[in-house]
Scaffold this motif. Sequence first.
Motif, PDB file in Angstrom:
ATOM      1  N   GLY A 285       0.816  -1.217   0.000  1.00 53.74           N
ATOM      2  CA  GLY A 285       0.000   0.000   0.000  1.00 53.74           C
ATOM      3  C   GLY A 285       0.847   1.264   0.000  1.00 53.74           C
ATOM      4  O   GLY A 285       0.535   2.235  -0.698  1.00 53.74           O
ATOM      5  N   VAL A 286       1.953   1.261   0.759  1.00 53.06           N
ATOM      6  CA  VAL A 286       2.838   2.436   0.839  1.00 53.06           C
ATOM      7  C   VAL A 286       3.517   2.683  -0.505  1.00 53.06           C
ATOM      8  O   VAL A 286       3.550   3.815  -1.009  1.00 53.06           O
ATOM      9  N   VAL A 287       4.074   1.617  -1.105  1.00 50.02           N
ATOM     10  CA  VAL A 287       4.731   1.745  -2.417  1.00 50.02           C
ATOM     11  C   VAL A 287       3.731   2.256  -3.463  1.00 50.02           C
ATOM     12  O   VAL A 287       4.034   3.148  -4.266  1.00 50.02           O
ATOM     13  N   ASN A 288       2.527   1.695  -3.434  1.00 45.49           N
ATOM     14  CA  ASN A 288       1.471   2.092  -4.364  1.00 45.49           C
ATOM     15  C   ASN A 288       1.180   3.583  -4.245  1.00 45.49           C
ATOM     16  O   ASN A 288       1.080   4.310  -5.244  1.00 45.49           O
ATOM     17  N   LEU A 289       1.074   4.057  -3.018  1.00 47.13           N
ATOM     18  CA  LEU A 289       0.749   5.462  -2.764  1.00 47.13           C
ATOM     19  C   LEU A 289       1.861   6.391  -3.249  1.00 47.13           C
ATOM     20  O   LEU A 289       1.604   7.380  -3.945  1.00 47.13           O
ATOM     21  N   LEU A 290       3.109   6.064  -2.922  1.00 52.35           N
ATOM     22  CA  LEU A 290       4.237   6.929  -3.280  1.00 52.35           C
ATOM     23  C   LEU A 290       4.396   7.046  -4.793  1.00 52.35           C
ATOM     24  O   LEU A 290       4.591   8.144  -5.326  1.00 52.35           O
ATOM     25  N   PHE A 291       4.304   5.917  -5.501  1.00 48.74           N
ATOM     26  CA  PHE A 291       4.498   5.956  -6.951  1.00 48.74           C
ATOM     27  C   PHE A 291       3.276   6.507  -7.685  1.00 48.74           C
ATOM     28  O   PHE A 291       3.406   7.048  -8.783  1.00 48.74           O
ATOM     29  N   THR A 292       2.093   6.390  -7.072  1.00 52.03           N
ATOM     30  CA  THR A 292       0.922   7.057  -7.653  1.00 52.03           C
ATOM     31  C   THR A 292       1.082   8.568  -7.546  1.00 52.03           C
ATOM     32  O   THR A 292       0.769   9.303  -8.493  1.00 52.03           O
ATOM     33  N   LEU A 293       1.588   9.048  -6.414  1.00 48.85           N
ATOM     34  CA  LEU A 293       1.871  10.482  -6.246  1.00 48.85           C
ATOM     35  C   LEU A 293       2.833  10.967  -7.322  1.00 48.85           C
ATOM     36  O   LEU A 293       2.642  12.044  -7.907  1.00 48.85           O
ATOM     37  N   LEU A 294       3.866  10.159  -7.610  1.00 47.68           N
ATOM     38  CA  LEU A 294       4.823  10.503  -8.646  1.00 47.68           C
ATOM     39  C   LEU A 294       4.123  10.555 -10.015  1.00 47.68           C
ATOM     40  O   LEU A 294       4.344  11.477 -10.812  1.00 47.68           O
ATOM     41  N   GLY A 295       3.246   9.575 -10.276  1.00 47.80           N
ATOM     42  CA  GLY A 295       2.479   9.541 -11.526  1.00 47.80           C
ATOM     43  C   GLY A 295       1.575  10.757 -11.663  1.00 47.80           C
ATOM     44  O   GLY A 295       1.493  11.375 -12.741  1.00 47.80           O
ATOM     45  N   VAL A 296       0.889  11.138 -10.566  1.00 51.11           N
ATOM     46  CA  VAL A 296       0.006  12.315 -10.554  1.00 51.11           C
ATOM     47  C   VAL A 296       0.814  13.581 -10.860  1.00 51.11           C
ATOM     48  O   VAL A 296       0.384  14.458 -11.618  1.00 51.11           O
ATOM     49  N   PHE A 297       2.021  13.659 -10.296  1.00 52.39           N
ATOM     50  CA  PHE A 297       2.898  14.816 -10.505  1.00 52.39           C
ATOM     51  C   PHE A 297       3.365  14.910 -11.963  1.00 52.39           C
ATOM     52  O   PHE A 297       3.471  16.000 -12.536  1.00 52.39           O
ATOM     53  N   LEU A 298       3.635  13.753 -12.587  1.00 55.99           N
ATOM     54  CA  LEU A 298       4.233  13.730 -13.927  1.00 55.99           C
ATOM     55  C   LEU A 298       3.236  13.723 -15.083  1.00 55.99           C
ATOM     56  O   LEU A 298       3.590  14.063 -16.206  1.00 55.99           O
ATOM     57  N   ILE A 299       1.980  13.327 -14.836  1.00 52.76           N
ATOM     58  CA  ILE A 299       1.065  13.022 -15.948  1.00 52.76           C
ATOM     59  C   ILE A 299       0.803  14.207 -16.877  1.00 52.76           C
ATOM     60  O   ILE A 299       0.666  14.032 -18.089  1.00 52.76           O
ATOM     61  N   ASP A 300       0.764  15.431 -16.335  1.00 50.36           N
ATOM     62  CA  ASP A 300       0.561  16.602 -17.198  1.00 50.36           C
ATOM     63  C   ASP A 300       1.881  17.185 -17.683  1.00 50.36           C
ATOM     64  O   ASP A 300       1.890  18.064 -18.539  1.00 50.36           O
TER      65      ASP A 300
END
Length: 446
Positions: A285-300
């Motif tokens: 769950g922690v890994v999922n959250l951290l890398f999703t945050l990175l994805g949210v930051f990079l997607i645009d």
Amino acid sequence: MSKIFAWSISAALAGFLFGFDTVVISGADKQLQELWGTSDAFHGSVVMAMALWGTVVGAIFGGIPTNKFGRKNTLIIIGVLYLLSALGSAFANDPITFAIFRFLGGLGVGASTIAAPTYVSEIAPPKDRGRLVSLYQFNIVLGILIAYLSNYLLRDTGAQPWRWMVGVEAIPAFIYILFVVFIPRSPRWLISKSRNEEAARILQDINPKADLEKRMIEIKKQSESQITGENIFMKKYRFPLILAFLVAFFNQLSGINAFLYYAPRIFESAGLEANTALLSSIGIGVVNLLFTLLGVFLIDKVGRKKLMFVGSIGYIISLSLVAAAFFLNWGGLWVPIFLFLFIAAHAIGQGAVIWVFISEIFPNHLRASGQAFGSSTHWVLAAIVPSLVPVLFTTIGPGYVFGFFAFMMVLQLFFVIFMMPETKGKTLEELGEELSPGHNKQAFQQ
């Protein structure tokens, strides 16, 4: 921007309940099978997967209330379904009653994958749309992490801890209903219903500096261009339809839902003790959250296509290593480590992109229907794959299962390279035009 962010996060909280509802069952998995003495087949396909079958129904038919009653009203209905499901499941005394209430929660999950991304994509400015729609995915993984953590903390509560595990979802469900009551309606939906004055007020509120008259004309033009009886299966919409299908198809053929449902069981198969397996699930769950945050930051910033490319490479490496670990009997923490890598690859790629991408590629008047098609494809497979996991693990073994998932991700890589368009930075109206017949798809991919 702060208003739009607040409205987006309120709608995206449907994703938190989606994540929580999907994964909370993993902590109750073995307890329920022992309590009711069910076979692997019944336990996998009814007790565990009934929420997923509800999700399939919710995804198939969720476009109807989203179009008819509006995005906002549908989001409120979804919250009520989550609340009823949590309370009913907690008090169930037999597998059928339990399955029925889990099915209600599934309806909420399925409908939320249509209503929430559609709503956020329709209120978000083009430059921030990827980030704001992916708040839905961020909330999903936050819900997953909190569910794993909640399961761990409640593991010794009362004579039957599973009741507390599934019942505690009623609290965030109630909070979500309170939040979503106060968001405005989607201006694009209002225009499609000829409620232009109300739509104009909300558009003005969203962006006071924009040329309101121009925006209204653009949205009205696409809304009015619809032909009575048009649907997403018409030839002119074949390209976005294929894109939605393939993104959803590959999402589930990575094995992500099978893994999230059975994480503790997979870790135990790899030789970890029950408590350590449950704790390792929190790590997921922690890994999922951290890398999703990175994805949210990079997607645009880097776009949807590059994130999918990076995610595909990560999938292929990690799933191949997991398969090898089972084949070669690598003990200890190897399997959790490789699965953490798998989760990171999913979170930054498919996880961040799927709901954003599907919500962008259909024209305004067919967006909810297109979202319903993509979500339905996703959830039909999400119901079938985890239902097969307990049986496949005991018959052919985990190594072959993860090897198959790795092969499917090679095919996803080809899809990303040769077919997937980039959608960042364009208005929904521009995308609606560009993905129609006559558009040069080759140029659009650049």
